[in-house]
Write a protein that holds these residues in place. Structure first.
Motif, PDB file in Angstrom:
ATOM      1  N   HIS A 127     -70.223-126.444   0.553  1.00  0.00           N
ATOM      2  CA  HIS A 127     -70.755-127.304  -1.121  1.00  0.00           C
ATOM      3  C   HIS A 127     -70.376-127.401  -1.701  1.00  0.00           C
ATOM      4  O   HIS A 127     -70.393-128.617  -2.810  1.00  0.00           O
ATOM      5  CB  HIS A 127     -71.949-126.130  -0.876  1.00  0.00           C
ATOM      6  N   HIS A 182     -78.280-131.434  -9.860  1.00  0.00           N
ATOM      7  CA  HIS A 182     -76.613-131.983  -9.271  1.00  0.00           C
ATOM      8  C   HIS A 182     -76.284-133.488  -9.571  1.00  0.00           C
ATOM      9  O   HIS A 182     -75.162-133.858  -9.143  1.00  0.00           O
ATOM     10  CB  HIS A 182     -77.079-132.426  -7.379  1.00  0.00           C
ATOM     11  N   HIS A 205     -75.046-126.121 -13.804  1.00  0.00           N
ATOM     12  CA  HIS A 205     -74.782-126.528 -12.855  1.00  0.00           C
ATOM     13  C   HIS A 205     -72.973-126.836 -12.572  1.00  0.00           C
ATOM     14  O   HIS A 205     -72.279-126.526 -11.088  1.00  0.00           O
ATOM     15  CB  HIS A 205     -75.438-126.729 -11.745  1.00  0.00           C
ATOM     16  N   HIS A 209     -70.137-125.378 -10.041  1.00  0.00           N
ATOM     17  CA  HIS A 209     -69.186-126.382  -9.017  1.00  0.00           C
ATOM     18  C   HIS A 209     -67.612-126.207  -9.372  1.00  0.00           C
ATOM     19  O   HIS A 209     -66.384-127.417  -8.901  1.00  0.00           O
ATOM     20  CB  HIS A 209     -69.691-127.706  -9.325  1.00  0.00           C
TER      21      HIS A 209
HETATM   22 ZN   LIG Z   1     -74.652-127.075  -6.034  1.00  0.00          ZN
END
Ligand SMILES: [Zn+2]
Ligand SMILES: [Zn+2]
Length: 241
Positions: A127, A182, A205, A209
């Motif tokens: 991911h 996302h 978020h 990442h």
């Molecule tokens: Zn994510």
């Protein structure tokens, strides 16, 4: 909300989630095309790389779907689980909010485990290996992680005694929040601060990442952002980048 509408949602949970997912996917895709932060990549190619994860994760979903029905039925017949000890079954709003918070905390613990355990991180890395985070990144999950996540959720539902309609309602909301986290879009700073007090935003978020430590190991929240602040895992985006 009228009863027929609610009945439809509860008897066609999977269909409702699928319709919601497809609709939100295309709305997000359009927003990204107009207001996106990253433009210097091939969006369609990127989406086609992530799309096969829908198929590879399907067997796990179907297999564990049956187990979910069995566990939820068993805990509700036997009044087993933490939620039953609160005696709030008759207050539907309070029951839903408590279930939502407990399930969200479960997702939080799970996510921290995926980062902190070497073997589990190998699966979760899939991911995180998406170089550009956009709406199609939501699909990107290793089939083994999909199985681990669903098994953990199943165990969590067993111990909490979460009931069917509350789980389903949370999953419907979760379709929205996962995509929101996302999307290739950033909230204006002030709005991000206000919404980010309670909920995970795309801005928060995105930090999760980030390819470098310590940013990768922060902002683990699924729907709520306050777990990160309570457990000191909260970080803002590095100013340099
Ligand atoms: Zn994510
Ligand atoms: Zn992660």
């Amino acid at each position: 909300m009228n009863h027929q509408f609610l009945n439809f949602i509860f008897s066609h949970g999977d269909l409702v989630q699928m319709i919601l997912f497809v609709s939100l996917f295309f709305i997000s895709w359009t927003i990204e095309n107009i207001y996106g932060v990253f433009f210097n990549y091939r969006k369609w190619k990127h989406a086609f790389i992530n799309a096969p994860f829908i198929i590879t994760n399907l067997p796990g979903q179907l297999l564990l779907g049956v187990a979910f029905v069995g566990v939820i039925r068993w805990t509700s017949i036997h009044h087993f689980g933490l939620l039953y000890s609160f005696h709030i079954e008759k207050n539907h709003v309070l029951l839903f909010l408590t279930t939502f918070i407990l399930l969200d905390f479960g997702e939080y613990i799970y996510h921290v485990f995926m980062h902190k355990t070497k073997t589990l991180w190998r699966f979760h890395l899939v991911h995180h290996s998406d170089k550009i985070v956009d709406i199609s990144t939501t699909l990107r999950e290793h089939p083994a992680e999909n199985l681990i996540r669903l098994s953990f959720t199943l165990l969590w539902i067993f111990f909490t005694g979460a009931i069917f309609w509350a789980i389903l309602l949370r999953q419907i909301i979760q379709v929205f929040t996962t995509m929101f986290a996302h999307i290739n879009y950033r909230l204006p700073e002030k709005m991000d601060i206000i919404i980010g007090c309670i909920f995970i935003t795309p801005n928060l978020h995105q930090v999760h990442h980030h390819y470098q430590m310590p940013y990768t190991n922060c902002n683990y929240g699924d729907v709520f952002s306050f777990w990160d602040r309570l457990l000191e895992h909260s970080k803002s985006y590095p100013a340099r980048i």
